[in-house]
Design a protein around this motif. Structure first.
Motif, PDB file in Angstrom:
ATOM      1  N   THR A  59       0.830  -1.211   0.000  1.00  0.00           N
ATOM      2  CA  THR A  59       0.000   0.000   0.000  1.00  0.00           C
ATOM      3  C   THR A  59       0.863   1.260   0.000  1.00  0.00           C
ATOM      4  O   THR A  59       0.589   2.217  -0.727  1.00  0.00           O
ATOM      5  CB  THR A  59      -0.928   0.007   1.231  1.00  0.00           C
ATOM      6  OG1 THR A  59      -1.745  -1.169   1.207  1.00  0.00           O
ATOM      7  CG2 THR A  59      -1.830   1.239   1.216  1.00  0.00           C
ATOM      8  N   PHE A  60       1.924   1.250   0.810  1.00  0.00           N
ATOM      9  CA  PHE A  60       2.839   2.392   0.833  1.00  0.00           C
ATOM     10  C   PHE A  60       3.536   2.558  -0.517  1.00  0.00           C
ATOM     11  O   PHE A  60       3.753   3.682  -0.982  1.00  0.00           O
ATOM     12  CB  PHE A  60       3.873   2.225   1.939  1.00  0.00           C
ATOM     13  CG  PHE A  60       3.336   2.441   3.325  1.00  0.00           C
ATOM     14  CD1 PHE A  60       2.392   3.422   3.575  1.00  0.00           C
ATOM     15  CD2 PHE A  60       3.779   1.669   4.396  1.00  0.00           C
ATOM     16  CE1 PHE A  60       1.888   3.636   4.844  1.00  0.00           C
ATOM     17  CE2 PHE A  60       3.288   1.874   5.675  1.00  0.00           C
ATOM     18  CZ  PHE A  60       2.339   2.855   5.897  1.00  0.00           C
ATOM     19  N   ASN A  61       3.889   1.445  -1.148  1.00  0.00           N
ATOM     20  CA  ASN A  61       4.512   1.518  -2.479  1.00  0.00           C
ATOM     21  C   ASN A  61       3.559   2.158  -3.489  1.00  0.00           C
ATOM     22  O   ASN A  61       3.980   2.920  -4.366  1.00  0.00           O
ATOM     23  CB  ASN A  61       4.905   0.117  -2.949  1.00  0.00           C
ATOM     24  CG  ASN A  61       6.168  -0.386  -2.276  1.00  0.00           C
ATOM     25  OD1 ASN A  61       6.970   0.398  -1.801  1.00  0.00           O
ATOM     26  ND2 ASN A  61       6.344  -1.691  -2.229  1.00  0.00           N
ATOM     27  N   ASN A  62       2.280   1.844  -3.371  1.00  0.00           N
ATOM     28  CA  ASN A  62       1.279   2.465  -4.252  1.00  0.00           C
ATOM     29  C   ASN A  62       1.262   3.981  -4.061  1.00  0.00           C
ATOM     30  O   ASN A  62       1.217   4.747  -5.036  1.00  0.00           O
ATOM     31  CB  ASN A  62      -0.106   1.890  -3.958  1.00  0.00           C
ATOM     32  CG  ASN A  62      -0.234   0.425  -4.349  1.00  0.00           C
ATOM     33  OD1 ASN A  62       0.559  -0.084  -5.136  1.00  0.00           O
ATOM     34  ND2 ASN A  62      -1.220  -0.252  -3.799  1.00  0.00           N
ATOM     35  N   GLY A  63       1.302   4.400  -2.798  1.00  0.00           N
ATOM     36  CA  GLY A  63       1.284   5.834  -2.513  1.00  0.00           C
ATOM     37  C   GLY A  63       2.514   6.534  -3.060  1.00  0.00           C
ATOM     38  O   GLY A  63       2.414   7.634  -3.634  1.00  0.00           O
ATOM     39  N   ILE A  64       3.675   5.916  -2.896  1.00  0.00           N
ATOM     40  CA  ILE A  64       4.911   6.508  -3.426  1.00  0.00           C
ATOM     41  C   ILE A  64       4.853   6.596  -4.941  1.00  0.00           C
ATOM     42  O   ILE A  64       5.277   7.589  -5.541  1.00  0.00           O
ATOM     43  CB  ILE A  64       6.128   5.680  -2.969  1.00  0.00           C
ATOM     44  CG1 ILE A  64       6.301   5.795  -1.447  1.00  0.00           C
ATOM     45  CG2 ILE A  64       7.397   6.147  -3.672  1.00  0.00           C
ATOM     46  CD1 ILE A  64       7.349   4.867  -0.881  1.00  0.00           C
ATOM     47  N   ALA A  65       4.316   5.555  -5.586  1.00  0.00           N
ATOM     48  CA  ALA A  65       4.204   5.554  -7.050  1.00  0.00           C
ATOM     49  C   ALA A  65       3.314   6.696  -7.534  1.00  0.00           C
ATOM     50  O   ALA A  65       3.640   7.387  -8.505  1.00  0.00           O
ATOM     51  CB  ALA A  65       3.641   4.214  -7.523  1.00  0.00           C
TER      52      ALA A  65
END
Length: 264
Positions: A59-65
């Motif tokens: 989920t955090f990776n999605n936000g960073i993307a």
């Protein structure tokens, strides 16, 4: 005290230790059942927490993307505005109105960048009324929650296009007003990009913390492979041998003290 009595005591202690060790060995026979149950409980707990951390990290990776995609697109829009400003301020062009068509095309590119900036088919830099899409992205985890608000940059290009089409660009005051509007729009894009950058950094810090938790969890999970029955048996055995040594030393000290008294 006779030295022979020390040997007899040690022999008795050795006999006692063998009985205790035999009992400890017998107790190990039930270790497999209890240890399996304990390992199963630990494994289930470990797997549950591991999955939670993996989901949080994704989920955090999605936000960073999302934030990185937005920043890249905003940089492209900044370049377009800079290009338009350079053309308007170019003194070699006497008739500024002749630039209208070229500038309008650049503003269309500006809008196109916004419409094509998407994450999983959802736009980030443009919003439309009566759209099924939400006006924000929710980054929700057990560790932290973030909300990434969408922006509507086509409003900038539409406003500039309308002004440029109807105004006389050869009028110095009008031209300065348009350039000022471009500067304000550039500042807005820059501030927005910085907001996305700050949000990305905050999400990244939480992602690093999740990675640290994953590492700690993996290290802690290594205890699952410990044979608890064997560890307990070895601990008991070592204690018995240690006590035998302490008893022998203490009795030897008593004999030595008595010998000293006799000699005195």
């Amino acid at each position: 005290m006779d030295v022979n009595s020390i040997n007899n005591n040690i022999s008795n202690l050795s006999s006692l230790s063998q009985q205790q060790l035999q009992k400890s060995s017998e107790n190990r026979k039930i270790e497999a059942v209890s240890n399996d149950a304990l390992n199963l409980t630990i494994s289930e707990s470990y797997n549950l927490r591991r999955d939670e951390l993996s989901n949080s990290l994704q989920t955090f990776n999605n936000g960073i993307a999302i934030t990185k995609i937005a920043q890249n697109a905003l940089d492209k829009q900044q370049e377009i505005l800079t290009d338009i400003k350079t053309k308007l301020q170019d003194d070699t062009t006497e008739d500024k109105n002749s630039l209208k068509s070229e500038i309008i095309n650049l503003l269309k590119d500006f809008t196109l960048v916004a419409e094509n900036t998407k994450y999983k088919k959802e736009t980030i830099l443009s919003t439309k009324e009566n759209s099924y899409e939400s006006n924000s992205f929710s980054i929700e985890t057990k560790e932290a929650n973030f909300e990434i608000n969408k922006i509507n940059t086509p409003l900038i290009s539409n406003d500039l296009a309308t002004t440029i089409q109807k105004e006389d660009l050869n009028n110095p005051e009008t031209l300065n007003s348009i350039v000022e509007k471009i500067d304000n729009s550039s500042k807005y894009l820059n501030d927005t990009s910085n907001n996305f950058k700050k949000l990305s950094e905050d999400i990244l810090e939480n992602a690093k913390d999740v990675l640290k938790q994953q590492q700690d969890l993996a290290i802690a999970n290594s205890t699952n492979h410990i044979n608890f029955g064997k560890e307990a048996n070895d601990f008991t055995k070592n204690n018995l041998f240690a006590n035998m040594g302490y008893l022998a030393v203490s009795q030897a000290n008593i004999v030595q003290e008595q010998s000293v008294r006799l000699l005195s």
